[in-house]
Structure formats: C-alpha cells, structure tokens
Design an enzyme around this catalytic site. Sequence first.
Site, PDB file in Angstrom:
ATOM      1  N   ASP A 142       4.839   6.489  -0.248  1.00 22.68           N
ATOM      2  CA  ASP A 142       4.331   5.949  -1.518  1.00 22.68           C
ATOM      3  C   ASP A 142       4.715   6.847  -2.704  1.00 22.68           C
ATOM      4  O   ASP A 142       5.726   6.596  -3.361  1.00 22.68           O
ATOM      5  CB  ASP A 142       2.822   5.714  -1.442  1.00 22.68           C
ATOM      6  CG  ASP A 142       2.328   4.632  -2.400  1.00 22.68           C
ATOM      7  OD1 ASP A 142       3.164   3.950  -3.024  1.00 22.68           O
ATOM      8  OD2 ASP A 142       1.094   4.454  -2.517  1.00 22.68           O
ATOM      9  N   HIS A 158       8.809   2.410   1.494  1.00 24.17           N
ATOM     10  CA  HIS A 158       7.828   2.345   0.398  1.00 24.17           C
ATOM     11  C   HIS A 158       7.732   3.730  -0.235  1.00 24.17           C
ATOM     12  O   HIS A 158       6.911   4.560   0.160  1.00 24.17           O
ATOM     13  CB  HIS A 158       6.483   1.875   0.963  1.00 24.17           C
ATOM     14  CG  HIS A 158       5.420   1.638  -0.070  1.00 24.17           C
ATOM     15  ND1 HIS A 158       4.311   0.846   0.164  1.00 24.17           N
ATOM     16  CD2 HIS A 158       5.274   2.092  -1.348  1.00 24.17           C
ATOM     17  CE1 HIS A 158       3.546   0.836  -0.913  1.00 24.17           C
ATOM     18  NE2 HIS A 158       4.100   1.594  -1.845  1.00 24.17           N
ATOM     19  N   GLU A 204      -3.950  -3.573  -1.222  1.00 21.61           N
ATOM     20  CA  GLU A 204      -4.177  -2.119  -1.266  1.00 21.61           C
ATOM     21  C   GLU A 204      -5.613  -1.935  -1.764  1.00 21.61           C
ATOM     22  O   GLU A 204      -6.498  -1.543  -1.015  1.00 21.61           O
ATOM     23  CB  GLU A 204      -3.168  -1.453  -2.215  1.00 21.61           C
ATOM     24  CG  GLU A 204      -3.368   0.054  -2.384  1.00 21.61           C
ATOM     25  CD  GLU A 204      -2.437   0.688  -3.447  1.00 21.61           C
ATOM     26  OE1 GLU A 204      -1.904  -0.063  -4.295  1.00 21.61           O
ATOM     27  OE2 GLU A 204      -2.277   1.930  -3.440  1.00 21.61           O
ATOM     28  N   HIS A 227       8.049   5.252  -4.291  1.00 20.01           N
ATOM     29  CA  HIS A 227       8.316   5.055  -5.731  1.00 20.01           C
ATOM     30  C   HIS A 227       9.046   6.304  -6.188  1.00 20.01           C
ATOM     31  O   HIS A 227       8.500   7.407  -6.084  1.00 20.01           O
ATOM     32  CB  HIS A 227       7.007   4.910  -6.502  1.00 20.01           C
ATOM     33  CG  HIS A 227       6.178   3.749  -6.030  1.00 20.01           C
ATOM     34  ND1 HIS A 227       6.194   2.524  -6.643  1.00 20.01           N
ATOM     35  CD2 HIS A 227       5.319   3.632  -4.978  1.00 20.01           C
ATOM     36  CE1 HIS A 227       5.382   1.701  -6.015  1.00 20.01           C
ATOM     37  NE2 HIS A 227       4.835   2.346  -4.991  1.00 20.01           N
TER      38      HIS A 227
HETATM   39  N1  ADE Z   1       2.878   2.615  -8.323  1.00 21.18           N
HETATM   40  C1  ADE Z   1       3.094   3.796  -7.717  1.00 21.18           C
HETATM   41  N2  ADE Z   1       2.294   3.920  -6.642  1.00 21.18           N
HETATM   42  C2  ADE Z   1       1.562   2.783  -6.561  1.00 21.18           C
HETATM   43  C3  ADE Z   1       0.575   2.316  -5.663  1.00 21.18           C
HETATM   44  N3  ADE Z   1       0.137   3.031  -4.623  1.00 21.18           N
HETATM   45  N4  ADE Z   1       0.031   1.108  -5.912  1.00 21.18           N
HETATM   46  C4  ADE Z   1       0.435   0.380  -6.955  1.00 21.18           C
HETATM   47  N5  ADE Z   1       1.362   0.777  -7.817  1.00 21.18           N
HETATM   48  C5  ADE Z   1       1.927   1.981  -7.620  1.00 21.18           C
HETATM   49 ZN    ZN Z   2       3.325   1.853  -3.713  1.00 18.21          ZN
END
Ligand code: ADE
Ligand code: ZN
Length: 350
Positions: free
Chosen positions: A287, A26, A209, A28
């Site tokens: 993340d 996970h 989340e 991005h």
């Molecule tokens: N895009 C990048 N980080 C994110 C996150 N923590 N939750 C949702 N979308 C994201």
């Molecule tokens: Zn994310």
Amino acid sequence: MTIDFDAIPRERLPALLRTMPKAELHIHIEGSLEPELIFRLAQRNGVKLAYPSVEALRAAYAFTDLQSFLDIYYAGASVLLKEEDFFDLTWAYLQHAVADNVVHAEIFFDPQTHTARGVPFETVIRGLHHACRRAHQELRISTRLILCFLRHLSEEEAIATLEQALPWREYFVGVGLDSSERGHPPEKFARVFARARELGLHAVAHAGEEGPPEYIRSALDVLKVERIDHGVRCVEDPALVSRLASERVPLTVCPLSNVKLCVFRTLTEHNLPALLDAGLCATVNSDDPAYFGGYINENFVETFEALPRLTAQHAYRLARNSFDASFASEAQKENFRHALDAAFAACRAA
Ligand code: ADE
Ligand code: ZN
C-alpha cells in the site's frame, strides 16, 4: 509439480517468505516516499516543510483512520516537482522491491495530486516511466503503471485527467480509484471507467477498506473492475464472499496498512486467514510502505508471525495468487510460477 508443504519446518517460513518470488499489485508510488527523501527533495526544490526534521515528520505518522493518513500523505507529495523527483522516487521503490524478491510490480500513481499543484502530467509520467524502464534493464524487474483517480474529487476532473493522459496511453495499463472512500461510492465514477474500458485499459478500484461491502458490489457491477483493492470488509456479506470466490475476483490485501489505519486493531485480528479459507484470490501488498512501517516482505513476515494459522502452503498460495491476479502476459506468468515452484522445491531440499 507437487510440493510437500509439511516438509518445510515453520522456522524456515520467514526466510521463505522473503526469498520467494512475488508480485506486488497494490503500491502507491507516492506512498513509498520515505521521510529522508522528502527532506532531500524539499532542499533540492526549495520547498518549506512543516516539520523541522525527519524524526519529527516520522513522529507525525500516527493515524486514526484513512483520512488522517491522506492529509499527511498529500502534504508529503508536495516536494515532488520535477521529472527527476518522480524518477528518484520510483527508482528507490524499485530497488526496494527487487531486494524483497518482487519480480513484477503494478504501481499506482495519483496524477491529480501533482497536476493540482501545477506539475504537468507529462513530468509525472515521464519520471515514473524512465525509472521503470531502467529497472527492467538493470534490475530485471517487470512493471506496469496504473493511473488512479482521486475519489474525493469530481467525475469531471477524473475525465479531464484521463483525457490529459491519452498522449501517454502506452505508458500505463489501467485505471484505479483511491483516496477517501466513505461518501464517495464507485458509481460516482461510472462514466470515466466506461471510457477507460473503451480505451482497452484494465480497471481496479479500492473498495471495502473503510467503505461497506456495497461499494465492492458496485465496483464490480458498475465500474466492472477486475480486482478489488483491500476488499477486507467483504466478510460482512457472505453472499458477496461466495461471489468473489466463484468469480475469482482478486483482493489486494495490505495488512500493515489495515492496522495503521485502524481497520483492524492488531495483525492478530486480521482476516487474511478467513479470506484464504473462503477460497478467495487474496494477495499481500504494501500500500504505502513509507508510512505504514514496511515493504512487502515486512507485510508477509509480520502477518505470518502474528497469525500462526498461516502456513507454507498459504505462503505459496499468496505468491501464486499475486501472479494469477497480475496484468502480466500469460508467458510471464508461466515463468513466474516456475520460479515460485523452484523456490519452494529448493527450500524443501535444503
Ligand atoms: N491512497 C494511498 N493509500 C490509500 C489507501 N490505503 N486507501 C485509499 N487511498 C489511498
Ligand atoms: Zn491503496
């Protein structure tokens, strides 16, 4: 191999967390864009930034919730224009990952963030792919790309993005769902996920989340995802926790992100120990490391430091889960597991 976890003294835990082989599931890629690289790319591309310095930009990284982060995250990505920019971004992340002993990384990318600014899909995917290919050759790290749809946009736009990606089908292994969760339930994307599955793509989605446990259920039942990204709010629904445990649905948990976005007040209050006690296949991930104060090893070390209930056995379980939950081949997974066992055996003997 049986590992004697009790023989590993607690003071060796931070080093073990750092050195053990692990998979990151996970991340991005746009969230690994460090302020220094934002400024370098802005200069290279003649983009005007709203902040006068790296320090001023970093000082703006004080978030109150997911949306307050996303606003600044999308603004940061505006410096990414050329294939070379996407290459440099991905190469920088992969070097960091290798330094953290990540042996396999599954990387999210948000094409709509770029195509909406007139950057062709091809520019994005070629830059990412070439960095991954070079890292495999030179750094021996295994990678997979996962194309994410932005859930604050329409399903029609997601479908158009998937169609646009088809010439590059062999460059990515799955689809995901990210961006603003509240008010954008998974079922909004039922058709595009069905199409992705028909194409043989893996499916994952952010759920639970900030959004409620029902979003985790609909990600599983409607989108038929194989993993849940975050998922920490599952604990509000004990029947859902039982289901996630019995179906062994992996959760890609991101502790530093959760604290920075105020999902938990402090790391001490994070529910990772409860998720593991419930028998869930939880993993630890970064993340958006450039925004949340650390890469995967900081996530591991700081979380274990804040939660003394977490032991060497939990460290082993989390790394093992990361391999089990990955989209690597079975042969790769076996190699990763052997390397993990060897790291723990060496730690005990030392
Ligand atoms: N895009 C990048 N980080 C994110 C996150 N923590 N939750 C949702 N979308 C994201
Ligand atoms: Zn994310």
